[in-house]
Design an enzyme around this catalytic site. Structure first.
Site, PDB file in Angstrom:
ATOM      1  CB  VAL A 113      57.169 -28.466 -22.943  1.00  0.00           C
ATOM      2  CG1 VAL A 113      56.906 -29.747 -22.145  1.00  0.00           C
ATOM      3  CG2 VAL A 113      58.105 -28.770 -24.109  1.00  0.00           C
ATOM      4  CE  LYS A 114      51.245 -24.785 -27.695  1.00  0.00           C
ATOM      5  NZ  LYS A 114      50.634 -25.907 -26.957  1.00  0.00           N
ATOM      6  NE  ARG A 115      59.325 -25.555 -20.738  1.00  0.00           N
ATOM      7  CZ  ARG A 115      58.148 -25.589 -20.113  1.00  0.00           C
ATOM      8  NH1 ARG A 115      57.063 -25.088 -20.682  1.00  0.00           N
ATOM      9  NH2 ARG A 115      58.053 -26.092 -18.897  1.00  0.00           N
TER      10      ARG A 115
ATOM     11  CG  ASP B 117      49.947 -23.386 -24.688  1.00  0.00           C
ATOM     12  OD1 ASP B 117      48.883 -23.626 -25.301  1.00  0.00           O
ATOM     13  OD2 ASP B 117      50.865 -24.212 -24.582  1.00  0.00           O
TER      14      ASP B 117
END
Lengths: 320, 320
Positions: A113-115, B117
């Site tokens: 999710v690379k939050r 991303d």
């Protein structure tokens, strides 16, 4: 600092499965409608039309086929939420359904999710993906991944809420240190006091991992993301973060090979888990596996997983 | 490079509304159940139970009250997706519903999603938030914000898909340069060749903005996020990115004041839009507005918006 056995159960559980299956690999469930065989798309569109619901249904069937074909071989999957978010609410329903199904098959789930945000907002993300949401007297779960990936650009107070939830829930995170893409160096490699920024991030990861404690196998639930496409950096970072698992994207479609990956592992043969997404889920579209054809796409994925495991174990000098 | 009038319509549209309403402000719709008055929660829980659906319904009612009370005063809102994501699928349904409702009231919507991303994945995020998703013959929208915030840590190839979609759809992004939180300096301020990392990011933002072209008012759709809590850095960054709008969080609850903000604006009186979230949406919980009480929370928000506009216009030496 060492913690009682079981306190870090998600990382311990993941490592146990990696050892049992002799497979330090994770399959990236990053579906795009263009990957889904025509027959599956057609069936979904007949039922739901050419809508977001139709796309989500097609992706769900496609995912389920792959999971059923490979779950016995692998310890974990890594669904990339962006690929679901692009199909809106129905896509996110499919994301949650995929997570639930994988967990029912005994797989660990890493939510890619690379939050990352300022403190109070990161807390909401941590709750959404790893924790429990309080509504009245109830404590409810939303996406209930076992692990999540986290972007560190906002600094410690953006990461801390994830650490707190990991401690409370026994879950884990992988913090972006050096990503696999060609322009990752643009900011991550810039030299600060003569050393690349990603090294400073990795030192922070080590600090956070150390504060969290180590589980049954000597590893913390606080890991890092380092791209397979940067093997030299991987070997250097391995030493800076000895108790952190490294999640390694970029194998296969992005160019990483088994022989490049030995430096990501510790001497105990643990410490890294290698991800392949398109290389596995789109195997049937590659020359090598084209004999399977679109209808047997899931069998092609199984063959690609077996090849990947053999490649990595071969490079590590051990039998699969 | 200059582009034909109208090509950058979202940024032009936003600036037109800022000028008309004499209000360079944006209200952050970052709801948490604890902000929602008891009576609204109770009503939602009677209908939906103490569930994620119940929480989302309560938040929707709360948001609607605030939007109805302030939409005529402001050009834009900034819903923070994390606060919705923590209520799972029903929360994200509420996020989309809030966006649609704000757009129906003529407000510009900045999705505070901080996505970012590697290339192919960023493309999916860009499609989800600003673009169209292709399903069969259809081109569908998911969250359809007018602008989104983007995390640059992965470098150019993580940002480029957003630039491409902005060009195609006439939309805009705000790239994180220097965030408002206390530990933003941990990585963002590190010196690279004697200059802080955030300056290098701001130079990239300028490059991207320049390549995108300028609209009717001389501004590009490619903007930056710089925290109100760092006014000196804001003034320096203003000069590096002359054609970029700066989205400035951190006013109010996080400590920023009108007098700190003059350096974020250009000499044309444009170039910055100041966000307040808790300071507006939770105004009724503050001493200053407590006379309104929980039932008149929306009126308290309106009073707080009027005070914020007066504070900022006062600092800029002009009448509201």
């Amino acid at each position: 600092m060492s913690v009682a056995k079981g306190d870090l159960y998600m990382i311990d559980d993941l490592i146990r499965k990696i050892k049992e299956k002799k497979a330090p690999v994770v399959v990236g469930l990053d579906p795009n409608l263009s990957y889904v065989p025509e027959s599956i798309q057609k069936k979904a569109f007949i039922e739901f039309g050419e809508t977001l619901e139709g796309a989500a249904e097609a992706i769900w069937e496609y995912n389920k086929g792959i999971i059923d074909a490979v779950y016995d071989l692998i310890p974990a999957v890594k669904p990339q939420i962006a690929m679901y978010e692009q199909y809106g609410i129905p896509g996110l329903v499919c994301f949650e359904r995929t997570i639930s199904y994988c967990q029912s098959k005994g797989l660990s789930v890493i939510g890619d999710v690379k939050r990352g945000d300022i403190g109070s907002t990161s807390e909401a993300y941590a709750v959404a993906h790893l924790g429990h949401t309080k509504v009245g007297k109830n404590e409810l779960t939303c996406f209930h991944e076992d692990f999540a990936t986290v972007n560190p650009y906002l600094g410690s107070d953006g990461v801390r809420p994830f650490l707190n939830i990991c401690r409370k829930e026994g879950k884990g995170i992988f913090i972006l240190v050096k990503t696999s893409n060609p322009s990752s160096g643009e900011f991550q490699d810039r030299l600060v006091d003569g050393r690349p920024l990603y090294e400073l991030v990795s030192e922070k990861v080590h600090e956070w991992a150390d504060a969290m404690g180590r589980g049954e196998f000597g590893y913390s639930g606080i890991g890092a993301v380092v791209g397979a496409t940067y093997p030299e950096q991987g070997a250097a970072l391995r030493k800076i973060m000895p108790d952190s698992y490294i999640l390694v994207p970029g194998y296969g479609a992005q160019g990483g090979k088994g022989e490049d990956l030995t430096g990501f592992f510790n001497e105990d043969g643990l410490g890294a888990i290698i991800n392949s997404s398109r290389g596995i889920i789109c195997a049937y579209q590659q020359d090598k596996y084209s004999d399977y054809g679109a209808d047997r796409y899931a069998e092609a994925s199984r063959a690609a997983v077996l090849d990947m495991i053999a490649d990595i174990n071969g490079a590590l000098g051990r039998d699969a």
